[in-house]
Structure formats: structure tokens, C-alpha cells
Scaffold this motif. Structure first.
Motif, PDB file in Angstrom:
ATOM      1  N   ALA A 110       0.825  -1.209   0.000  1.00  0.00           N
ATOM      2  CA  ALA A 110       0.000   0.000   0.000  1.00  0.00           C
ATOM      3  C   ALA A 110       0.860   1.260   0.000  1.00  0.00           C
ATOM      4  O   ALA A 110       0.533   2.251  -0.656  1.00  0.00           O
ATOM      5  CB  ALA A 110      -0.922   0.002   1.217  1.00  0.00           C
ATOM      6  N   VAL A 111       1.970   1.223   0.732  1.00  0.00           N
ATOM      7  CA  VAL A 111       2.834   2.396   0.852  1.00  0.00           C
ATOM      8  C   VAL A 111       3.734   2.564  -0.362  1.00  0.00           C
ATOM      9  O   VAL A 111       3.826   3.650  -0.947  1.00  0.00           O
ATOM     10  CB  VAL A 111       3.685   2.295   2.137  1.00  0.00           C
ATOM     11  N   TYR A 112       4.422   1.485  -0.757  1.00  0.00           N
ATOM     12  CA  TYR A 112       5.461   1.584  -1.789  1.00  0.00           C
ATOM     13  C   TYR A 112       5.001   1.181  -3.183  1.00  0.00           C
ATOM     14  O   TYR A 112       5.647   1.549  -4.175  1.00  0.00           O
ATOM     15  CB  TYR A 112       6.652   0.695  -1.409  1.00  0.00           C
ATOM     16  N   ASP A 135       1.644   1.560  -4.405  1.00  0.00           N
ATOM     17  CA  ASP A 135       0.248   1.991  -4.503  1.00  0.00           C
ATOM     18  C   ASP A 135      -0.251   2.005  -5.942  1.00  0.00           C
ATOM     19  O   ASP A 135      -1.422   1.713  -6.205  1.00  0.00           O
ATOM     20  CB  ASP A 135       0.061   3.361  -3.845  1.00  0.00           C
ATOM     21  N   ARG A 136       0.630   2.293  -6.897  1.00  0.00           N
ATOM     22  CA  ARG A 136       0.200   2.324  -8.296  1.00  0.00           C
ATOM     23  C   ARG A 136      -0.131   0.929  -8.813  1.00  0.00           C
ATOM     24  O   ARG A 136      -0.896   0.788  -9.779  1.00  0.00           O
ATOM     25  CB  ARG A 136       1.266   2.969  -9.176  1.00  0.00           C
ATOM     26  N   LEU A 137       0.420  -0.092  -8.192  1.00  0.00           N
ATOM     27  CA  LEU A 137       0.090  -1.468  -8.559  1.00  0.00           C
ATOM     28  C   LEU A 137      -1.130  -1.982  -7.807  1.00  0.00           C
ATOM     29  O   LEU A 137      -1.858  -2.841  -8.310  1.00  0.00           O
ATOM     30  CB  LEU A 137       1.284  -2.385  -8.263  1.00  0.00           C
ATOM     31  N   MET A 138      -1.347  -1.472  -6.606  1.00  0.00           N
ATOM     32  CA  MET A 138      -2.398  -1.997  -5.738  1.00  0.00           C
ATOM     33  C   MET A 138      -3.769  -1.390  -5.992  1.00  0.00           C
ATOM     34  O   MET A 138      -4.788  -2.064  -5.840  1.00  0.00           O
ATOM     35  CB  MET A 138      -2.024  -1.753  -4.265  1.00  0.00           C
ATOM     36  N   PHE A 139      -3.811  -0.104  -6.372  1.00  0.00           N
ATOM     37  CA  PHE A 139      -5.090   0.607  -6.409  1.00  0.00           C
ATOM     38  C   PHE A 139      -5.399   1.129  -7.811  1.00  0.00           C
ATOM     39  O   PHE A 139      -4.529   1.694  -8.477  1.00  0.00           O
ATOM     40  CB  PHE A 139      -5.068   1.771  -5.417  1.00  0.00           C
ATOM     41  N   LYS A 140      -6.645   0.950  -8.228  1.00  0.00           N
ATOM     42  CA  LYS A 140      -7.064   1.492  -9.514  1.00  0.00           C
ATOM     43  C   LYS A 140      -6.968   3.007  -9.515  1.00  0.00           C
ATOM     44  O   LYS A 140      -6.660   3.623 -10.538  1.00  0.00           O
ATOM     45  CB  LYS A 140      -8.504   1.053  -9.823  1.00  0.00           C
ATOM     46  N   ILE A 165       7.336  -6.683  -0.952  1.00  0.00           N
ATOM     47  CA  ILE A 165       6.472  -6.003  -1.908  1.00  0.00           C
ATOM     48  C   ILE A 165       6.585  -6.672  -3.278  1.00  0.00           C
ATOM     49  O   ILE A 165       7.484  -7.479  -3.525  1.00  0.00           O
ATOM     50  CB  ILE A 165       6.806  -4.500  -2.032  1.00  0.00           C
ATOM     51  N   VAL A 166       5.695  -6.292  -4.170  1.00  0.00           N
ATOM     52  CA  VAL A 166       5.675  -6.881  -5.505  1.00  0.00           C
ATOM     53  C   VAL A 166       6.845  -6.392  -6.339  1.00  0.00           C
ATOM     54  O   VAL A 166       7.496  -7.181  -7.029  1.00  0.00           O
ATOM     55  CB  VAL A 166       4.334  -6.573  -6.206  1.00  0.00           C
ATOM     56  N   ASP A 167       7.167  -5.098  -6.247  1.00  0.00           N
ATOM     57  CA  ASP A 167       8.201  -4.559  -7.144  1.00  0.00           C
ATOM     58  C   ASP A 167       8.828  -3.300  -6.544  1.00  0.00           C
ATOM     59  O   ASP A 167       8.179  -2.251  -6.481  1.00  0.00           O
ATOM     60  CB  ASP A 167       7.585  -4.235  -8.506  1.00  0.00           C
ATOM     61  N   SER A 168      10.083  -3.392  -6.139  1.00  0.00           N
ATOM     62  CA  SER A 168      10.774  -2.250  -5.517  1.00  0.00           C
ATOM     63  C   SER A 168      11.061  -1.132  -6.507  1.00  0.00           C
ATOM     64  O   SER A 168      11.383  -0.012  -6.100  1.00  0.00           O
ATOM     65  CB  SER A 168      12.080  -2.703  -4.871  1.00  0.00           C
ATOM     66  N   ARG A 169      10.936  -1.406  -7.801  1.00  0.00           N
ATOM     67  CA  ARG A 169      11.181  -0.353  -8.795  1.00  0.00           C
ATOM     68  C   ARG A 169      10.148   0.759  -8.704  1.00  0.00           C
ATOM     69  O   ARG A 169      10.366   1.866  -9.219  1.00  0.00           O
ATOM     70  CB  ARG A 169      11.203  -0.949 -10.201  1.00  0.00           C
ATOM     71  N   TYR A 170       9.019   0.474  -8.039  1.00  0.00           N
ATOM     72  CA  TYR A 170       7.979   1.488  -7.880  1.00  0.00           C
ATOM     73  C   TYR A 170       8.213   2.387  -6.664  1.00  0.00           C
ATOM     74  O   TYR A 170       7.415   3.275  -6.395  1.00  0.00           O
ATOM     75  CB  TYR A 170       6.607   0.823  -7.784  1.00  0.00           C
ATOM     76  N   ILE A 171       9.297   2.152  -5.930  1.00  0.00           N
ATOM     77  CA  ILE A 171       9.669   3.068  -4.850  1.00  0.00           C
ATOM     78  C   ILE A 171      10.394   4.248  -5.468  1.00  0.00           C
ATOM     79  O   ILE A 171      11.419   4.093  -6.134  1.00  0.00           O
ATOM     80  CB  ILE A 171      10.574   2.385  -3.809  1.00  0.00           C
ATOM     81  N   THR A 172       9.862   5.445  -5.254  1.00  0.00           N
ATOM     82  CA  THR A 172      10.415   6.660  -5.840  1.00  0.00           C
ATOM     83  C   THR A 172      10.682   7.688  -4.746  1.00  0.00           C
ATOM     84  O   THR A 172      10.370   7.465  -3.570  1.00  0.00           O
ATOM     85  CB  THR A 172       9.428   7.255  -6.857  1.00  0.00           C
ATOM     86  N   GLU A 173      11.237   8.801  -5.132  1.00  0.00           N
ATOM     87  CA  GLU A 173      11.459   9.886  -4.162  1.00  0.00           C
ATOM     88  C   GLU A 173      10.144  10.323  -3.522  1.00  0.00           C
ATOM     89  O   GLU A 173      10.125  10.738  -2.367  1.00  0.00           O
ATOM     90  CB  GLU A 173      12.129  11.078  -4.847  1.00  0.00           C
ATOM     91  N   GLU A 174       9.051  10.233  -4.266  1.00  0.00           N
ATOM     92  CA  GLU A 174       7.751  10.683  -3.765  1.00  0.00           C
ATOM     93  C   GLU A 174       7.181   9.750  -2.692  1.00  0.00           C
ATOM     94  O   GLU A 174       6.498  10.202  -1.779  1.00  0.00           O
ATOM     95  CB  GLU A 174       6.744  10.808  -4.919  1.00  0.00           C
ATOM     96  N   ASN A 175       7.451   8.457  -2.783  1.00  0.00           N
ATOM     97  CA  ASN A 175       6.847   7.534  -1.818  1.00  0.00           C
ATOM     98  C   ASN A 175       7.882   6.773  -0.982  1.00  0.00           C
ATOM     99  O   ASN A 175       7.544   5.786  -0.326  1.00  0.00           O
ATOM    100  CB  ASN A 175       5.909   6.544  -2.520  1.00  0.00           C
ATOM    101  N   ALA A 176       9.116   7.216  -0.996  1.00  0.00           N
ATOM    102  CA  ALA A 176      10.186   6.544  -0.244  1.00  0.00           C
ATOM    103  C   ALA A 176      10.075   6.895   1.242  1.00  0.00           C
ATOM    104  O   ALA A 176      10.804   7.735   1.770  1.00  0.00           O
ATOM    105  CB  ALA A 176      11.549   6.943  -0.788  1.00  0.00           C
ATOM    106  N   ILE A 187       5.791 -16.334  -7.974  1.00  0.00           N
ATOM    107  CA  ILE A 187       5.806 -14.876  -8.130  1.00  0.00           C
ATOM    108  C   ILE A 187       7.016 -14.339  -7.375  1.00  0.00           C
ATOM    109  O   ILE A 187       7.299 -14.755  -6.251  1.00  0.00           O
ATOM    110  CB  ILE A 187       4.501 -14.231  -7.608  1.00  0.00           C
ATOM    111  N   MET A 188       7.742 -13.465  -8.005  1.00  0.00           N
ATOM    112  CA  MET A 188       8.912 -12.865  -7.376  1.00  0.00           C
ATOM    113  C   MET A 188       8.484 -11.707  -6.479  1.00  0.00           C
ATOM    114  O   MET A 188       7.616 -10.906  -6.855  1.00  0.00           O
ATOM    115  CB  MET A 188       9.891 -12.363  -8.428  1.00  0.00           C
ATOM    116  N   LEU A 189       9.095 -11.621  -5.305  1.00  0.00           N
ATOM    117  CA  LEU A 189       8.839 -10.527  -4.383  1.00  0.00           C
ATOM    118  C   LEU A 189      10.153  -9.903  -3.939  1.00  0.00           C
ATOM    119  O   LEU A 189      11.196 -10.560  -3.926  1.00  0.00           O
ATOM    120  CB  LEU A 189       8.065 -11.010  -3.150  1.00  0.00           C
ATOM    121  N   ASP A 190      10.094  -8.639  -3.577  1.00  0.00           N
ATOM    122  CA  ASP A 190      11.248  -7.918  -3.045  1.00  0.00           C
ATOM    123  C   ASP A 190      11.067  -7.741  -1.551  1.00  0.00           C
ATOM    124  O   ASP A 190      10.136  -7.064  -1.099  1.00  0.00           O
ATOM    125  CB  ASP A 190      11.381  -6.548  -3.727  1.00  0.00           C
TER     126      ASP A 190
END
Length: 299
Positions: free
Chosen positions: A165-167, A169-174, A194-205, A237-240
């Protein structure tokens, strides 16, 4: 006798003043409050609120925690989670333990359960979690909550839901914008991924504390298959995990504390009571007061 009485009062006054909010157990507890934060498919989803008694602070940080159990079991009244919430409230936090939909109750969440179903399970649990957070934000005045100081955490499956949900969110929520009024100051993860650490950005880190065994047989410590499934199995399924997440936070110059337990398995999803003084110190110094610490501890 009069001098002895005065001396006793002075010593008592000094003892109380020497206690540090958010570090020491400075408060007694109010009676626990139970509320329904959502009703889904006829199921009332509840949360328990733990608060310090006779606290004059008008806006307090809140810790919202989600129990584990493989999305099939567990409860917000697990003794360890209750003890943690009471410990936090005695220090001056508002502490919340939440229930959520156990969508895999009586069913597998292992290698025989399809990967797409696992993703959907993460999404539903993450939605419940965010709805619980949103409920507390909407009722911030009733419970004296500072919504700029929301700490969230979870254990095992609960940690997976919270971290996604935190890191992710773009994958979890429509529609991630649905929760745009919610900001997190920190996370507390016990054997999560989490599903994918590549979605951790400066905005949600978001800064965080992570506890994980290096040989976790269910939730990977670094990057590996969930439950160590083989690629030809439906549940592959791969997880980070914690190691990979904190590496990304380090690259983004974000604060974190990682406890790695060499050879440890999934038992480190349990509440780390022996290390709670360090946890609350990190909460205070980093999450509440903005210090940028990057700490790695091996056990």
C-alpha cells in the motif's frame, strides 16, 4: 516528618518530569475503544484504539498495525500485537490494531495458488488497510491524532499488505488518488515484502524499520520467489523483501533501520520485544524529528 514528605514529593515530581514522551512508559491506559471502520460483503471490519490516559497533548502520532496469518488467520487481538499497542500508548502514541478480510481462510496461499490470485489478495488487504487509515484520519479530532505523523506497520501477510500500500500503490489501487489526503511518516515491517521495488520513488520513499531472517522460507529476505515456489508452479511470483527495499531506500537517501537475522526463518515475523527500545528510539529521532539515519544491524 514534614521534610520527608516534601522530599518525597520532589523526588516523585522529578521522576515524572524525567520521563521522556514517546520513549518511556509515562502514561496509564484508557479503556480500549473498538470501532467498525468498514463493512464489506456483510462483514464488519473492526479496529481497536489504544490511548494514553490523562494526556494533555492535543495532537499525537498514531501507529496503525496489521496482523499476520497468511491472509487466512490471525487476529487484531493477538497477545503480541496487543502488548505492542499497549506499550506504544503508554509512551504517548495512539495505537491501532486492525482486522481485515481474511480472503484465504481455509485455503492455500502457497505454490499451488495462482500468482494472479496472490496479487488480488494483496490488493484487497491493502485496500482494507488504507480504509482503516482513512477512518482514523477522518476521526482525528475525536482521538487527538496528528495526521502528519502516521506510522504504519504489519507482520508477515499484514506487512505485505502495508508495504504494498505504501510503496506499490500504483500497482495496488485502480485510483491511488483516492488516498491522496494520507501521508505516512514511517513504516514498521516484520518479515514483509512487496511486488516490485522499482515502484519506490522519491515521492513515496517512506522511512522504515525492517526485521527479517536471511533464510525466511515464506517471505523472501531479498529478491526471490514467494514461498520459494518453482517457476513451473502456479504460485510462482517474485517478491522484493526487506534487503531489497532498504537498498532502494539507501539509494534514495531515505532513512531506514534493518535488522537482519543470519540464518533466521519466518519466526522473525513475530514482535521483536527485545528490540523495542531501539524501535521507539528510531521512531522518535527519525520519524517524528526528521533525522536521516541509515542503520543496519546483524544478529
Amino acid at each position: 516528618m514534614k521534610n520527608l514528605f516534601i522530599t518525597t514529593l520532589l523526588l516523585l515530581s522529578f521522576s515524572i518530569s524525567a520521563q521522556e514522551r514517546f520513549i518511556d512508559n509515562a502514561f496509564n491506559l484508557q479503556n480500549t475503544v473498538t470501532r467498525t471502520y468498514a463493512t464489506k460483503n456483510g462483514e464488519a471490519l473492526k479496529l481497536d484504539i489504544y490511548q494514553p490516559e490523562k494526556d494533555t497533548m492535543q495532537q499525537r502520532p498514531v501507529i496503525i498495525f496489521m496482523h499476520g496469518g497468511g491472509f487466512a488467520g490471525g487476529t487484531r487481538t493477538n497477545p503480541a500485537e496487543v502488548k505492542f499497542a499497549e506499550n506504544a500508548a503508554k509512551k504517548g502514541y495512539v495505537a491501532v490494531q486492525i482486522s481485515y478480510r481474511l480472503t484465504r481462510k481455509g485455503q492455500s496461499f502457497g505454490c499451488d495458488y495462482k500468482a494472479s490470485g496472490k496479487i488480488e489478495t494483496f490488493k484487497l488487504a491493502a485496500e482494507d488497510f488504507m480504509d482503516a487509515v482513512n477512518f482514523m484520519v477522518k476521526n482525528k479530532d475525536e482521538y487527538g491524532i496528528d495526521t502528519s505523523k502516521i506510522i504504519v506497520g504489519g507482520s508477515s501477510a499484514g506487512a505485505e499488505a502495508v508495504l504494498n500500500a505504501v510503496y506499490n500503490d500504483r500497482l495496488m489501487f485502480k485510483d491511488p488518488a483516492k488516498y491522496k489526503n494520507i501521508d505516512f511518516v514511517g513504516v514498521f515491517s516484520l518479515a514483509g515484502a512487496i511486488v516490485d521495488s522499482r515502484y519506490i520513488t522519491e515521492e513515496n520513499a517512506v522511512p522504515g524499520i525492517f526485521f527479517h531472517g536471511t533464510e525466511d522460507n515464506l517471505v523472501p529476505y531479498a529478491t526471490a520467489p514467494h514461498h520459494w515456489c518453482d517457476p513451473n508452479q502456479p504460485g510462482y511470483i517474485m517478491l522484493d523483501g526487506s534487503r531489497t527495499i532498504t537498498q532502494k531506500l539507501a539509494n534514495l537517501n531515505t532513512a531506514y533501520m534493518l535488522y537482519s537475522f543470519k540464518g533466521g526463518k519466518h519466526e522473525h515475523s513475530g514482535m521483536p520485544f527485545n528490540y523495542l527500545p531501539e524501535v521507539f528510539e528510531f521512531f522518535n529521532e527519525v520519524l517524528l524529528n526528521g533525522e536521516n539515519q541509515q542503520i543496519e544491524v546483524w544478529r
